[in-house]
Design a protein around this motif. Sequence first.
Motif, PDB file in Angstrom:
ATOM      1  N   UNK A 157      -2.065  -9.244 -17.334  1.00 31.32           N
ATOM      2  CA  UNK A 157      -3.470  -9.598 -17.524  1.00 31.32           C
ATOM      3  C   UNK A 157      -3.948  -9.219 -18.918  1.00 31.32           C
ATOM      4  N   UNK A 158      -3.457  -8.106 -19.435  1.00 26.64           N
ATOM      5  CA  UNK A 158      -3.814  -7.687 -20.794  1.00 26.64           C
ATOM      6  C   UNK A 158      -3.371  -8.736 -21.804  1.00 26.64           C
ATOM      7  N   UNK A 159      -2.148  -9.224 -21.659  1.00 29.13           N
ATOM      8  CA  UNK A 159      -1.639 -10.248 -22.570  1.00 29.13           C
ATOM      9  C   UNK A 159      -2.534 -11.483 -22.533  1.00 29.13           C
ATOM     10  N   UNK A 160      -2.895 -11.912 -21.346  1.00 25.46           N
ATOM     11  CA  UNK A 160      -3.762 -13.091 -21.211  1.00 25.46           C
ATOM     12  C   UNK A 160      -5.135 -12.829 -21.815  1.00 25.46           C
ATOM     13  N   UNK A 161      -5.655 -11.635 -21.629  1.00 26.07           N
ATOM     14  CA  UNK A 161      -6.968 -11.274 -22.163  1.00 26.07           C
ATOM     15  C   UNK A 161      -6.966 -11.290 -23.683  1.00 26.07           C
ATOM     16  N   UNK A 162      -5.951 -10.691 -24.291  1.00 32.78           N
ATOM     17  CA  UNK A 162      -5.871 -10.645 -25.753  1.00 32.78           C
ATOM     18  C   UNK A 162      -5.743 -12.056 -26.324  1.00 32.78           C
ATOM     19  N   UNK A 163      -4.949 -12.890 -25.684  1.00 33.86           N
ATOM     20  CA  UNK A 163      -4.819 -14.270 -26.143  1.00 33.86           C
ATOM     21  C   UNK A 163      -6.170 -14.983 -26.118  1.00 33.86           C
ATOM     22  N   UNK A 164      -6.920 -14.778 -25.053  1.00 37.22           N
ATOM     23  CA  UNK A 164      -8.230 -15.423 -24.935  1.00 37.22           C
ATOM     24  C   UNK A 164      -9.205 -14.914 -25.993  1.00 37.22           C
ATOM     25  N   UNK A 165      -9.211 -13.618 -26.217  1.00 40.42           N
ATOM     26  CA  UNK A 165     -10.122 -13.020 -27.193  1.00 40.42           C
ATOM     27  C   UNK A 165      -9.801 -13.506 -28.603  1.00 40.42           C
ATOM     28  N   UNK A 166      -8.521 -13.546 -28.933  1.00 40.36           N
ATOM     29  CA  UNK A 166      -8.141 -13.998 -30.271  1.00 40.36           C
ATOM     30  C   UNK A 166      -8.447 -15.482 -30.444  1.00 40.36           C
ATOM     31  N   UNK A 167      -8.229 -16.266 -29.403  1.00 42.48           N
ATOM     32  CA  UNK A 167      -8.506 -17.700 -29.466  1.00 42.48           C
ATOM     33  C   UNK A 167      -9.997 -17.968 -29.675  1.00 42.48           C
ATOM     34  N   UNK A 168     -10.855 -17.116 -29.118  1.00 38.76           N
ATOM     35  CA  UNK A 168     -12.299 -17.296 -29.273  1.00 38.76           C
ATOM     36  C   UNK A 168     -12.786 -16.958 -30.675  1.00 38.76           C
ATOM     37  N   UNK A 169     -11.971 -16.264 -31.460  1.00 39.99           N
ATOM     38  CA  UNK A 169     -12.364 -15.942 -32.820  1.00 39.99           C
ATOM     39  C   UNK A 169     -12.977 -14.578 -33.006  1.00 39.99           C
ATOM     40  N   UNK A 170     -12.719 -13.655 -32.094  1.00 36.45           N
ATOM     41  CA  UNK A 170     -13.225 -12.297 -32.252  1.00 36.45           C
ATOM     42  C   UNK A 170     -12.469 -11.583 -33.367  1.00 36.45           C
ATOM     43  N   UNK A 171     -13.132 -10.596 -33.977  1.00 43.01           N
ATOM     44  CA  UNK A 171     -12.489  -9.812 -35.019  1.00 43.01           C
ATOM     45  C   UNK A 171     -11.693  -8.647 -34.472  1.00 43.01           C
ATOM     46  N   UNK A 172     -11.957  -8.307 -33.230  1.00 41.83           N
ATOM     47  CA  UNK A 172     -11.254  -7.199 -32.614  1.00 41.83           C
ATOM     48  C   UNK A 172     -11.777  -6.953 -31.218  1.00 41.83           C
ATOM     49  N   UNK A 173     -11.207  -5.953 -30.549  1.00 37.96           N
ATOM     50  CA  UNK A 173     -11.632  -5.661 -29.183  1.00 37.96           C
ATOM     51  C   UNK A 173     -11.362  -4.203 -28.845  1.00 37.96           C
TER      52      UNK A 173
END
Length: 322
Positions: A114-130
Amino acid sequence: MTGACSETKTPILSPGRGDIATGTPGARLRRAHAAGKPMVSPLAHDALSARLIERAGFQAFNIGGSSLLAANYALPDLGLAGLGEMAAAMGPVIAAAEIPALVDADDGYGDAKAVVRTVRAIEHMGAGGFLIEDQDRIVKQPEANAARSVATVEAFIAKLKAALDTRLDPDLVVIARTDALGAHGLAEAIHRGEKSLEAGADGVFVAGLKTLDEYRQVGAAFRGGWNAVAVFESPDMPALTPQAFFDLGFSQVVYPAALIQRVVRTIELTLQKMLGLARGDRQALADTLEELSPQGFRAAVDLAGWQAIEARYAEGGERQTG
């Protein structure tokens, strides 16, 4: 080159944005953090608040679970929403501003997969970090409330490593948040921060600090790196300025509830006045006319910019500028 191909065209940018900042969102977030002064970060709860934060002159902003859930779903931050709901709400917020966003990834919404999927989604949205946290999702506590339970150090570090391995852009900022203070004490919280940095995290956020002594210890422990602190306005909390936090060793000062709680109160007060108007009090809203800002509202949604695009491409109108 000659002919039409040599013509210089005016680029079409997102209305009202001006020049697009260079670099990836992660690189821009790192530049904002490395300015040699405290990076003060309001929390955006929707697209309009993100745009207003940018217009006010801030260099970055955060997106937190509590305010995002409240504004978009009228829910408390108790682990009620999953990745799909949070991503659907975050996307427009990130897109509304050119300045970079540091977003709440909760605990990754599950195991390492789930972490992998979450990071992929966050990066795809254009966030600078999390930020990714060790709080136990089943008994998750909102805002500054002490966590009841946290994952083991080993389990959290494994998820943190999964997050670090998944990011495509090495500049995407990964902050390790620990809520161990409430469940295990300050020494354990600092220990978890140190282990997170050893694992490769870009920075640390120790949640739940409430006393000046706690601020001093955490500031000293992580001075010189990305060290975030959350400030909840309360008479029970030390009233320190961002510069004072910076002097203690914190590089980022976040105000999680400053906007959303004031927005809620303003809406409540205005609705009470509207009820008075409905009951026949013609002056119920008269004393608040000076608080209205039609010009500010139009500027925030960049009405003029969109109207200019509409006019430029109107049928029969000019389609290019030389």
